[in-house]
Motif scaffolding. Structure first.
Motif, PDB file in Angstrom:
ATOM      1  N   GLY A  50      73.655  -2.596 -20.382  1.00  0.00           N
ATOM      2  CA  GLY A  50      72.365  -1.912 -20.406  1.00  0.00           C
ATOM      3  C   GLY A  50      72.149  -1.393 -21.812  1.00  0.00           C
ATOM      4  N   CYS A  51      71.101  -0.585 -21.999  1.00  0.00           N
ATOM      5  CA  CYS A  51      70.849  -0.024 -23.336  1.00  0.00           C
ATOM      6  C   CYS A  51      72.076   0.714 -23.850  1.00  0.00           C
ATOM      7  CB  CYS A  51      69.701   0.976 -23.272  1.00  0.00           C
ATOM      8  SG  CYS A  51      68.121   0.252 -22.911  1.00  0.00           S
ATOM      9  N   TYR A  52      72.728   1.412 -22.938  1.00  0.00           N
ATOM     10  CA  TYR A  52      73.842   2.285 -23.302  1.00  0.00           C
ATOM     11  C   TYR A  52      75.050   1.496 -23.834  1.00  0.00           C
ATOM     12  CZ  TYR A  52      74.704   0.681 -18.674  1.00  0.00           C
ATOM     13  OH  TYR A  52      74.839  -0.151 -17.604  1.00  0.00           O
ATOM     14  N   ASP A  73      71.564   8.095 -16.141  1.00  0.00           N
ATOM     15  CA  ASP A  73      70.371   7.772 -15.354  1.00  0.00           C
ATOM     16  C   ASP A  73      69.120   8.043 -16.190  1.00  0.00           C
ATOM     17  OD1 ASP A  73      68.232   7.799 -13.606  1.00  0.00           O
ATOM     18  OD2 ASP A  73      69.404   8.570 -11.927  1.00  0.00           O
ATOM     19  N   ASN A  74      68.379   6.973 -16.505  1.00  0.00           N
ATOM     20  CA  ASN A  74      67.103   7.166 -17.215  1.00  0.00           C
ATOM     21  C   ASN A  74      65.935   6.744 -16.331  1.00  0.00           C
ATOM     22  OD1 ASN A  74      67.422   4.438 -17.190  1.00  0.00           O
ATOM     23  ND2 ASN A  74      67.427   4.148 -19.419  1.00  0.00           N
ATOM     24  N   SER A  75      66.198   6.642 -15.016  1.00  0.00           N
ATOM     25  CA  SER A  75      65.171   6.345 -13.996  1.00  0.00           C
ATOM     26  C   SER A  75      64.507   4.986 -14.139  1.00  0.00           C
ATOM     27  CB  SER A  75      64.060   7.395 -14.010  1.00  0.00           C
ATOM     28  OG  SER A  75      64.550   8.604 -13.573  1.00  0.00           O
ATOM     29  N   THR A  76      65.116   4.088 -14.878  1.00  0.00           N
ATOM     30  CA  THR A  76      64.502   2.769 -15.018  1.00  0.00           C
ATOM     31  C   THR A  76      65.541   1.751 -15.480  1.00  0.00           C
ATOM     32  OG1 THR A  76      62.619   1.579 -15.996  1.00  0.00           O
ATOM     33  CG2 THR A  76      63.807   3.061 -17.464  1.00  0.00           C
ATOM     34  N   THR A  77      65.146   0.492 -15.450  1.00  0.00           N
ATOM     35  CA  THR A  77      65.976  -0.588 -15.981  1.00  0.00           C
ATOM     36  C   THR A  77      65.427  -0.860 -17.380  1.00  0.00           C
ATOM     37  OG1 THR A  77      65.926  -1.392 -13.715  1.00  0.00           O
ATOM     38  CG2 THR A  77      66.941  -2.836 -15.337  1.00  0.00           C
ATOM     39  N   ALA A  78      65.884  -0.066 -18.331  1.00  0.00           N
ATOM     40  CA  ALA A  78      65.232  -0.060 -19.645  1.00  0.00           C
ATOM     41  C   ALA A  78      65.502  -1.336 -20.440  1.00  0.00           C
ATOM     42  CB  ALA A  78      65.686   1.156 -20.431  1.00  0.00           C
ATOM     43  N   MET A  79      66.729  -1.791 -20.400  1.00  0.00           N
ATOM     44  CA  MET A  79      67.150  -2.937 -21.217  1.00  0.00           C
ATOM     45  C   MET A  79      66.248  -4.155 -21.036  1.00  0.00           C
ATOM     46  SD  MET A  79      69.709  -3.654 -23.205  1.00  0.00           S
ATOM     47  CE  MET A  79      70.976  -4.731 -23.725  1.00  0.00           C
ATOM     48  N   THR A  80      65.790  -4.365 -19.808  1.00  0.00           N
ATOM     49  CA  THR A  80      65.012  -5.579 -19.529  1.00  0.00           C
ATOM     50  C   THR A  80      63.506  -5.302 -19.516  1.00  0.00           C
ATOM     51  OG1 THR A  80      65.508  -5.120 -17.224  1.00  0.00           O
ATOM     52  CG2 THR A  80      66.798  -6.838 -18.274  1.00  0.00           C
ATOM     53  N   GLY A 117      74.773   2.551 -16.300  1.00  0.00           N
ATOM     54  CA  GLY A 117      73.374   2.959 -16.148  1.00  0.00           C
ATOM     55  C   GLY A 117      72.946   2.968 -14.689  1.00  0.00           C
ATOM     56  N   ASP A 118      71.775   3.510 -14.421  1.00  0.00           N
ATOM     57  CA  ASP A 118      71.335   3.662 -13.026  1.00  0.00           C
ATOM     58  C   ASP A 118      71.064   2.321 -12.335  1.00  0.00           C
ATOM     59  OD1 ASP A 118      69.262   3.734 -14.968  1.00  0.00           O
ATOM     60  OD2 ASP A 118      67.815   4.443 -13.503  1.00  0.00           O
ATOM     61  N   SER A 119      70.399   1.393 -13.027  1.00  0.00           N
ATOM     62  CA  SER A 119      70.104   0.115 -12.389  1.00  0.00           C
ATOM     63  C   SER A 119      71.406  -0.651 -12.137  1.00  0.00           C
ATOM     64  CB  SER A 119      69.180  -0.720 -13.279  1.00  0.00           C
ATOM     65  OG  SER A 119      68.726  -1.856 -12.611  1.00  0.00           O
ATOM     66  N   THR A 120      72.303  -0.556 -13.105  1.00  0.00           N
ATOM     67  CA  THR A 120      73.574  -1.270 -12.975  1.00  0.00           C
ATOM     68  C   THR A 120      74.427  -0.642 -11.875  1.00  0.00           C
ATOM     69  OG1 THR A 120      73.427  -1.758 -15.323  1.00  0.00           O
ATOM     70  CG2 THR A 120      75.544  -2.127 -14.297  1.00  0.00           C
ATOM     71  N   PHE A 121      74.343   0.678 -11.753  1.00  0.00           N
ATOM     72  CA  PHE A 121      75.076   1.364 -10.689  1.00  0.00           C
ATOM     73  C   PHE A 121      74.594   0.863  -9.322  1.00  0.00           C
ATOM     74  CE2 PHE A 121      75.680   5.217  -7.951  1.00  0.00           C
ATOM     75  CZ  PHE A 121      77.071   5.234  -7.990  1.00  0.00           C
ATOM     76  N   ASN A 166      70.166  -6.484  -6.417  1.00  0.00           N
ATOM     77  CA  ASN A 166      70.903  -7.424  -7.272  1.00  0.00           C
ATOM     78  C   ASN A 166      70.526  -8.853  -6.871  1.00  0.00           C
ATOM     79  OD1 ASN A 166      72.596  -8.298  -5.120  1.00  0.00           O
ATOM     80  ND2 ASN A 166      74.075  -6.677  -5.544  1.00  0.00           N
ATOM     81  N   GLU A 167      71.087  -9.808  -7.565  1.00  0.00           N
ATOM     82  CA  GLU A 167      70.674 -11.195  -7.371  1.00  0.00           C
ATOM     83  C   GLU A 167      71.121 -11.756  -6.025  1.00  0.00           C
ATOM     84  OE1 GLU A 167      72.214  -9.997 -10.031  1.00  0.00           O
ATOM     85  OE2 GLU A 167      71.051 -10.511 -11.833  1.00  0.00           O
ATOM     86  N   LYS A 168      72.263 -11.274  -5.541  1.00  0.00           N
ATOM     87  CA  LYS A 168      72.761 -11.773  -4.250  1.00  0.00           C
ATOM     88  C   LYS A 168      71.800 -11.340  -3.135  1.00  0.00           C
ATOM     89  CE  LYS A 168      76.925 -11.494  -1.324  1.00  0.00           C
ATOM     90  NZ  LYS A 168      76.469 -10.677  -0.210  1.00  0.00           N
TER      91      LYS A 168
HETATM   92  C1  TPP Z   1      74.211 -10.210 -13.374  1.00  0.00           C
HETATM   93  C2  TPP Z   1      73.236  -9.729 -14.388  1.00  0.00           C
HETATM   94  N1  TPP Z   1      71.963  -9.563 -14.013  1.00  0.00           N
HETATM   95  C3  TPP Z   1      71.047  -9.114 -14.912  1.00  0.00           C
HETATM   96  C4  TPP Z   1      71.421  -8.827 -16.192  1.00  0.00           C
HETATM   97  C5  TPP Z   1      70.392  -8.349 -17.211  1.00  0.00           C
HETATM   98  N2  TPP Z   1      70.557  -6.923 -17.481  1.00  0.00           N
HETATM   99  C6  TPP Z   1      71.209  -6.486 -18.563  1.00  0.00           C
HETATM  100  S1  TPP Z   1      71.357  -4.851 -18.548  1.00  0.00           S
HETATM  101  C7  TPP Z   1      70.543  -4.670 -17.132  1.00  0.00           C
HETATM  102  C8  TPP Z   1      70.305  -3.360 -16.461  1.00  0.00           C
HETATM  103  C9  TPP Z   1      70.100  -2.224 -17.366  1.00  0.00           C
HETATM  104  O1  TPP Z   1      69.604  -1.128 -16.648  1.00  0.00           O
HETATM  105  P1  TPP Z   1      70.398   0.207 -16.524  1.00  0.00           P
HETATM  106  O2  TPP Z   1      71.748   0.002 -15.977  1.00  0.00           O
HETATM  107  O3  TPP Z   1      69.542   1.158 -15.755  1.00  0.00           O
HETATM  108  O4  TPP Z   1      70.552   0.677 -18.026  1.00  0.00           O
HETATM  109  P2  TPP Z   1      69.431   0.979 -19.130  1.00  0.00           P
HETATM  110  O5  TPP Z   1      69.182  -0.250 -19.866  1.00  0.00           O
HETATM  111  O6  TPP Z   1      68.232   1.499 -18.410  1.00  0.00           O
HETATM  112  O7  TPP Z   1      70.057   2.012 -19.989  1.00  0.00           O
HETATM  113  C10 TPP Z   1      70.140  -5.896 -16.676  1.00  0.00           C
HETATM  114  C11 TPP Z   1      69.353  -6.069 -15.476  1.00  0.00           C
HETATM  115  C12 TPP Z   1      72.779  -9.048 -16.540  1.00  0.00           C
HETATM  116  N3  TPP Z   1      73.238  -8.837 -17.774  1.00  0.00           N
HETATM  117  N4  TPP Z   1      73.656  -9.475 -15.622  1.00  0.00           N
END
Ligand code: TPP
Length: 545
Positions: free
Chosen positions: A373-375, A454-461, A426-430, A53-55
C-alpha cells in the motif's frame, strides 16, 4: 463518425461487458485493472461491487453466473493468485451465464511487486484466454469472450497489460446492444456444481473434451489471423507486441494470436510452413515459443528478446538492425521514441497522516514486517522503517514467523514474544487478507504487535472504498468493520486493542511501547483520513456549497 468514442483499454472492456449484457461486475482494485469496474459502475442496470479480495470477487461473480447472469470479475495479475483456488475448479463446474475474468498483467512492474506472466494460469486451469491488442479489440474481445464462455460452458480469461489498459484509442460502440439475457435463477445440479471427487472425476473428462474441441475450432476464430506478406520473415505475436511488430515490420508476414489458450496449432503450422524464418515476439515468458517448438517448428524468440520488462518498437527492431539476408528491413526509427523522462521516485505524501508512525518505529529501531500500500513507502528515506514486503496480508504472517524463530534463538521455544518486531498493514489490505493472519495469531497464541494504518480508503490504487470506509463503490453508505469486536473475536484481550488518532504522536508512541512491552498479542489501529481524500472532499463540499 459521431458514434466514435475515445476510450482507455479499461473503459473499452467495461463498454464491451455492458454491450454483452453483463448485469454483475465484481473485483478488487489493482493497477492497471482498477478503472474497469469503476467505469462499469456508471452503466445503468449493472450491479457492481468492490469485494474484499479477489477470491471473494470471483466467488460472487461465479454465484451470479451459476444463476444465469452474465458476470465480469476484474483484478490485477497477482490478484489471480488469490482467486486461483475457485478458478481452477470453476473450470470443472462450468458456468451458466457467461463468466469473464479480466486479468491485467504488468510487464515492467509499473506498480506491482512481481512480473508474473499469467498466460500460464489459462493453460494450468484449462480455460480459454483472449488477448486484445488495442482498445477496439479490448471491447470486441470482451463481447466475444461472453459468446465463448456460454458456448463452451467455461470461464474465460481476458488478458490485458498496462500498456493496453491505460492507453487511449478509438472505439466504436454498438448502436443497440442486446441486453436482453433472461436470468433463470439458480437451478440445482449437484453432479455439475458439487465437486466431490466422484463428480469431479467426471467433470475433468468434460474439461479435457471441451479443450480438445476448442483446440480444433480455435483455428477458425477471427481473433487469430495470418497476415501473409513477404514470406522471407514472419512473426508470431499477440497483444501489445503485435502493434510493435506492425510498426517496425509493416511488410513482414504476421500470425496474430488473439486466443492465447488453447493455441491455434493448425494455423501456427500453416504459418511456419509458409514463411522461411519465424520469430516469436512476446513479452515476459517464452509461452508461445516453447509450445511452438514442441510442435516441431524451428522458431526463435527469447534468443533475442528478454524475459523481463516490456518490449517496445525499439527493442523489437534492435536484433534485426544489423541482420543481413532478409528482403525486408525494419522501418526507420520514428520521432516519438526514446524521449528521456526525468525520474519520479515515489514517496509518502507530505501531508500523509501516517508519517508519524514511521518516525516512531524508526526512533525505537524496530524491525517492521510491511505490507502492500502507500505505507510501503515507509521503506524509503527519511523513514527507512519497513523490513519486509511480499504480498497483500503478508506482514501479519511474517511477524508471527519471526517471533517463533526468534523464540527458539532465545531458548523459549515459541512460548514468548519478540519485543523488537511489529507488523504494519493498511486498512484495505487488512480487510483483504490481514484478518485471517490476525485470527491465526490469536488461535496459535502469538504475542506480536499488529499496527493497522487506517486512512479509510484504498489510497494506493486511487481511493476505492473498502470495509473500513463506511461506503460502497457507488457512494452508498454501509457498515464499517469494528476493530475492537474483531480483535476480541480473534482472541485478543480488550486492553490489548487500542485505537488512536494519527495526529497524536505521543499517544501512538505510548501505545506502541506499552503494547509491545506487554508481550501479548496486540492490535493498534492508527486512524487518520488520507490527506488526498480529505482535500478532495473539501473541494467537493466547496463546489456543492
Ligand atoms: C493481490 C493483490 N491485489 C491487489 C493489489 C493492488 N494493491 C496494492 S496496494 C493495495 C491496497 C492499498 O490499500 P491500503 O491497504 O488501505 O493502503 P493505502 O494505500 O491506503 O495506504 C492494493 C489493492 C496487490 N498488490 N495485490
Amino acid at each position: 463518425m459521431e458514434n466514435r468514442k475515445l476510450l482507455s483499454g479499461n473503459q473499452a472492456i467495461a463498454l464491451g461487458a455492458y454491450e454483452a449484457g453483463v448485469t454483475v461486475g465484481t473485483g478488487y482494485p489493482g493497477t492497471p485493472s482498477t478503472e474497469i469496474l469503476e467505469s462499469l459502475t456508471s452503466y445503468p442496470g449493472v450491479y457492481t461491487e468492490w469485494s474484499v479480495n479477489e477470491k471473494v470477487a470471483f466467488e460472487v461473480a461465479m454465484g451470479a453466473a451459476l444463476s444465469g447472469a452474465r458476470t465480469l470479475v476484474t483484478m490485477k495479475h497477482v490478484g489471480l493468485n488469490v482467486a486461483a483456488d475457485p478458478l481452477f475448479t470453476a473450470s470443472y463446474t462450468g458456468i451458466k451465464g457467461g463468466l469473464v475474468i479480466v486479468n491485467a498483467d504488468d510487464p515492467d512492474m509499473h506498480s506491482s511487486q512481481n512480473e508474473q506472466d499469467n498466460r500460464h494460469y489459462a493453460y494450468a486451469a484449462k480455460v480459454p484466454m483472449l488477448e486484445p491488442s488495442d482498445c477496439q479489440e479490448a471491447k470486441d474481445f470482451t463481447l466475444f469472450a461472453y459468446h465463448l464462455s456460454e458456448t463452451y460452458d467455461t470461464p474465460v480469461i481476458l488478458r490485458t497489460v498496462t500498456r493496453l489498459s491505460h492507453s487511449l484509442g478509438v472505439v466504436i460502440p454498438l448502436d443497440n446492444p442486446a441486453r436482453d439475457k433472461k436470468i433463470e435463477g439458480f437451478k440445482r445440479d449437484i453432479r455439475k456444481y458439487v465437486m466431490i471427487p466422484g463428480h469431479a472425476r467426471k467433470r475433468h473428462i468434460v474439461v479435457e473434451e471441451r479443450m480438445r474441441k476448442l483446440k480444433d475450432e480455435v483455428n477458425t476464430f477471427p481473433l487469430n489471423r495470418i497476415e501473409l506478406n513477404d514470406t522471407s520473415i514472419g512473426f508470431i505475436t499477440s497483444g501489445i507486441p503485435y502493434t510493435y511488430v506492425k510498426e517496425v515490420f509493416p511488410e513482414a508476414s504476421v500470425l496474430k494470436i488473439g486466443v492465447v489458450n488453447p493455441l491455434p496449432e493448425k494455423l501456427i503450422a500453416d504459418f511456419c510452413r509458409a514463411v522461411k524464418k519465424v520469430y516469436i515476439v512476446e513479452e515476459l515468458d517464452p509461452f508461445f515459443e516453447l509450445r511452438i517448438k514442441a510442435l516441431g517448428f524451428d522458431v526463435e524468440g527469447k534468443k533475442y528478446y528478454p524475459v523481463t520488462g516490456e518490449l517496445s518498437p525499439d527493442s523489437v527492431r534492435k536484433p534485426f538492425e544489423e541482420k543481413p539476408g532478409f528482403s525486408i528491413k525494419p522501418r526507420e526509427k520514428g520521432l516519438h521514441t526514446e524521449i528521456p523522462l526525468p525520474p519520479r521516485p515515489p514517496s509518502l505524501c507530505p501531508g500523509c497522516p501516517h508519517r508519524e508512525v514511521f518516525k516512531i518505529l524508526k526512533k525505537h529501531d524496530l524491525f517492521v514486517t510491511g505490507d502492500i500500500g502507500c505505507y510501503t513507502l515507509g521503506v524509503l528515506p527519511p523513514f527507512t522503517s519497513i523490513d519486509t514486503c511480499v504480498e497483500m496480508g503478508g506482514s501479519i504472517g511474517h511477524v508471527q514467523g519471526i517471533e517463533i524463530a526468534t523464540s527458539f534463538k532465545t531458548g523459549t521455544g515459541g512460548k514468548e514474544g519478540n519485543s523488537n518486531t511489529v507488523a504494519v498493514i493498511g486498512d484495505s489490505t487488512f480487510a483483504h487478507s490481514g484478518i485471517t493472519g490476525l485470527l491465526n495469531a490469536g488461535y496459535n497464541k502469538r504475542h506480536s504487535l499488529i499496527i493497522v494504518l487506517d486512512n479509510s480508503t484504498t489510497a494506493m490504487t486511487g481511493m476505492q472504498p473498502n470495509p473500513l470506509s463506511g461506503e460502497r463503490i457507488n457512494g452508498e453508505k454501509t457498515s464499517r468493520l469494528d476493530y475492537r469486536k474483531l480483535g476480541q473475536a480473534c482472541g485478543l484481550d480488550d486492553n490489548q486493542i487500542r485505537i488512536v488518532n494519527a495526529y497524536k504522536p505521543a499517544e501512538i508512541e505510548d501505545a506502541v511501547l506499552t503494547l509491545l512491552g506487554s508481550g501479548k498479542l496486540s492490535l493498534l489501529v492508527v486512524q487518520g483520513l488520507c490527506i488526498i481524500l480529505k482535500m478532495r472532499r473539501k473541494k467537493t463540499e466547496k463546489n456543492d456549497g
